[in-house]
Enzyme design. Structure first.
Site, PDB file in Angstrom:
ATOM      1  N   HIS A  82      -9.353   6.761  -2.015  1.00 56.36           N
ATOM      2  CA  HIS A  82      -9.320   6.160  -0.673  1.00 56.36           C
ATOM      3  C   HIS A  82     -10.491   5.197  -0.488  1.00 56.36           C
ATOM      4  CE1 HIS A  82      -7.044   9.990   0.692  1.00 56.36           C
ATOM      5  NE2 HIS A  82      -6.166   9.025   0.454  1.00 56.36           N
TER       6      HIS A  82
ATOM      7  N   ARG B  11      -1.126  18.846  -1.074  1.00 59.64           N
ATOM      8  CA  ARG B  11      -2.129  19.183  -2.079  1.00 59.64           C
ATOM      9  C   ARG B  11      -3.073  20.259  -1.566  1.00 59.64           C
ATOM     10  NH1 ARG B  11      -3.800  13.068  -3.148  1.00 59.64           N
ATOM     11  NH2 ARG B  11      -2.374  12.744  -1.419  1.00 59.64           N
TER      12      ARG B  11
ATOM     13  N   GLU C 107      -6.578  -1.012   5.302  1.00 60.66           N
ATOM     14  CA  GLU C 107      -6.627  -1.164   3.857  1.00 60.66           C
ATOM     15  C   GLU C 107      -5.909  -2.436   3.417  1.00 60.66           C
ATOM     16  OE1 GLU C 107      -6.414   3.127   1.853  1.00 60.66           O
ATOM     17  OE2 GLU C 107      -4.985   2.922   3.501  1.00 60.66           O
TER      18      GLU C 107
ATOM     19  N   ASN D 255       0.861  -1.183   0.000  1.00 59.93           N
ATOM     20  CA  ASN D 255       0.000   0.000   0.000  1.00 59.93           C
ATOM     21  C   ASN D 255       0.895   1.230   0.000  1.00 59.93           C
ATOM     22  OD1 ASN D 255      -1.735   2.122   0.515  1.00 59.93           O
ATOM     23  ND2 ASN D 255      -2.777   1.133   2.224  1.00 59.93           N
TER      24      ASN D 255
ATOM     25  N   ARG E 123      -2.271  -1.728  -3.861  1.00 63.73           N
ATOM     26  CA  ARG E 123      -3.210  -0.616  -3.875  1.00 63.73           C
ATOM     27  C   ARG E 123      -2.839   0.284  -5.053  1.00 63.73           C
ATOM     28  NH1 ARG E 123      -2.557   5.056  -0.886  1.00 63.73           N
ATOM     29  NH2 ARG E 123      -4.589   5.954  -1.350  1.00 63.73           N
TER      30      ARG E 123
END
Length: 400
Positions: free
Chosen positions: A183, A242, A385, A7, A94
Site C-alpha cells: 500500500h 486475510r 492512489e 488500480n 498499480r
C-alpha cells in the site's frame, strides 16, 4: 497527455483517466465486490464542473471481465471519453509486489512481467490480478506505454533493523527474505497531504490504510520507517479475507495434526480468514449490518479488527518516539466512523482525543476529527492512489 490508471485490489478495480498534468480526472470508476454477490460498476464522467454517472449491476466473476467492461465504457456509448484506444498515451498499473527489483515507476517489458510473475506466491491475491490487467491493457491499448508503479517502492527507506527477520542471514542474501511493505502508493500520497496540512518541518505520522487489505505505516519526515505488512501482504492487521499476524506454530500444527498442504494453508490464511473467517463476510458493510442486528460473530470480528489497529498505533508511537498525526484512509478508514471511534477509544494516553461530532459528519475531504486540544491530530484523508500513479507515470515519461 492522456494517462489511464488501473488500480486493481483483491476484490475491486478502480480506474481514472487523467489529462496530465491536470489533477482532476476526466473520468473515474469502480468495479466493486468482484467475485462476490452484488458486484457492480460505477462510471463517472466530469465535464464543465458537472459529474455524470452510470451504475451497472451485474455479477462480475473476475478482474479481467471487469476491466473489459470498463474499457467498453471508456470508448463506447453515451459516457465515452475517448474516440479510440490510440487516444491513451500511457496506462499506469498499480502492482503490489516488486520485491527488491523496483524502487520507482517502471516501463513494462517482458522481463518486468516475468519478475511480476515470479512474485505471484508472495502476493497471491494481487500480483496475478495485476498481471492479468496488464495483459488485457496491452491488447487493448496497443499504442500506449504500459507502466508499473509498485506498492513496495515507498517502503524502500525502511532501515535494516526493521526490514530484516531474525533468521540466518543466508535467507536474506540468497532468497531476499525481508519486510517489503505494501500500500506504499496510498501511504505516500496521504502522508504528503498530511505533511502539507500540518505545515511543520519535522513530522511523525501513522498512516492507517483500511480496505479489503489493511496496513499501517510509521512515517518519519515523509519516509517510511516501519510497516505492518512484510514479505507478502498477509501479515499485520486483520483484513477482509486475510488473517494478518498469526503464530507460525498454528501453521505447523495444522500441517502435522490435520494434514494441511501448503496450498490449503495459503487458501485458508489468504482467502478464508479475516473478517470473512470470523464474522461471515469479507465486506465491512455486511459485518457492520450483522453486528447491528446482534450477530455475535460479527461483533467479535469488529472487536478483533479495531484491537489489532490499536496495538500497532501503540507500537509505532514507540518507533517514532511520538506522533504528530494519525491518518485514516481507504474504503473502511474513510467511510466507517464507528471503526475510527473504536480505534481511537482508549488512546488518550498517547494524546489522541476524538471529536465524535466531527468524526460522524466526515464528508469525503481532508478533515481533522480530533478535539481542538488533542496533542495528536486525527485526520481522515481520502487516498488518491490513482492520481499518485498518474503523477509518477507522467514524471517518468516527461523526464525520459
Amino acid at each position: 497527455m492522456n494517462i489511464l490508471v488501473i488500480n486493481s485490489g483483491s476484490s475491486s478495480l478502480k480506474y481514472q483517466l487523467f489529462k496530465m498534468p491536470e489533477k482532476a480526472p476526466v473520468c473515474s470508476g469502480l468495479v466493486e465486490r468482484i467475485g462476490i454477490e452484488g458486484s457492480f460498476i460505477k462510471h463517472n464522467v466530469y465535464t464543465n464542473g458537472n459529474k455524470h454517472s452510470i451504475e451497472l449491476a451485474a455479477f462480475i466473476a473476475s478482474h479481467g471481465e471487469g476491466l473489459k467492461q470498463v474499457l467498453a465504457l471508456l470508448s463506447e456509448g453515451e459516457f465515452a471519453v475517448i474516440a479510440s484506444s490510440n487516444d491513451i498515451a500511457a496506462v499506469g498499473h498499480r502492482v503490489v509486489h516488486g520485491g527488491e527489483h523496483f524502487a520507482g515507476p517502471t516501463l513494462i517489458t517482458d522481463e518486468v512481467k516475468q519478475q511480476i510473475k515470479k512474485l505471484f506466491s508472495l502476493a497471491p491475491l494481487h500480483n496475478p490480478v495485476n498481471y492479468k490487467c496488464i495483459e488485457v491493457a496491452e491488447r487493448t491499448f496497443t499504442k500506449a506505454k504500459q507502466i508499473a508503479v509498485f506498492d513496495t517502492a515507498f517502503h524502500q527507506t525502511i532501515p535494516e533493523q526493521a526490514y530484516r527477520y531474525a533468521i540466518p542471514e543466508w535467507y536474506y542474501k540468497e532468497d531476499s527474505i525481508r519486510v517489503y511493505g505494501f500500500h506504499g502508493t496510498s501511504h505516500k500520497y496521504v502522508s504528503e497531504q498530511a505533511i502539507k496540512w500540518l505545515n511543520k518541518k519535522d513530522t511523525k505520522i501513522i498512516s492507517v490504510h483500511l480496505g479489503n487489505g489493511c496496513s499501517i505505516t510509521a512515517i518519519s519526515n515523509g519516509k517510511s520507517v516501519d510497516t505492518s505488512m512484510g514479505f507478502g501482504p498477509l501479515s499485520g492487521l486483520m483484513m477482509g479475507t486475510r488473517s494478518g499476524d498469526i503464530d507460525p506454530s498454528v501453521i505447523f500444527h495444522l500441517m502435522e495434526h490435520s494434514g494441511y498442504t501448503l496450498e490449503q494453508l495459503s487458501t485458508l490464511l489468504n482467502k478464508q480468514s479475516g473478517l470473512l473467517g470470523v464474522g461471515g463476510s469479507s465486506d465491512m458493510r455486511d459485518i457492520r449490518k450483522m453486528a447491528d442486528e446482534g450477530n455475535q460473530a460479527a461483533i467479535l470480528a469488529l472487536q478483533l479488527y479495531a484491537y489489532r489497529i490499536k496495538k500497532f498505533i501503540g507500537a509505532y508511537a514507540a518507533v517514532l518516539n511520538g506522533i504528530d498525526a494519525v491518518v485514516f484512509t481507504a474504503g473502511v478508514g474513510e467511510n466507517d466512523s464507528q471503526m475510527r471511534e473504536a480505534v481511537c477509544s482508549g488512546l488518550e494516553y498517547l494524546g489522541l482525543t476524538l471529536n465524535t461530532a466531527a468524526n460522524k459528519t466526515y464528508a469525503g475531504e481532508l478533515k481533522e476529527i480530533s478535539n481542538a486540544d488533542s496533542k495528536v491530530k486525527i485526520l481522515v484523508i481520502p487516498t488518491n492512489e490513482e492520481y499518485e500513479i498518474a503523477h509518477q507515470c507522467f514524471d517518468l515519461l516527461t523526464v525520459a
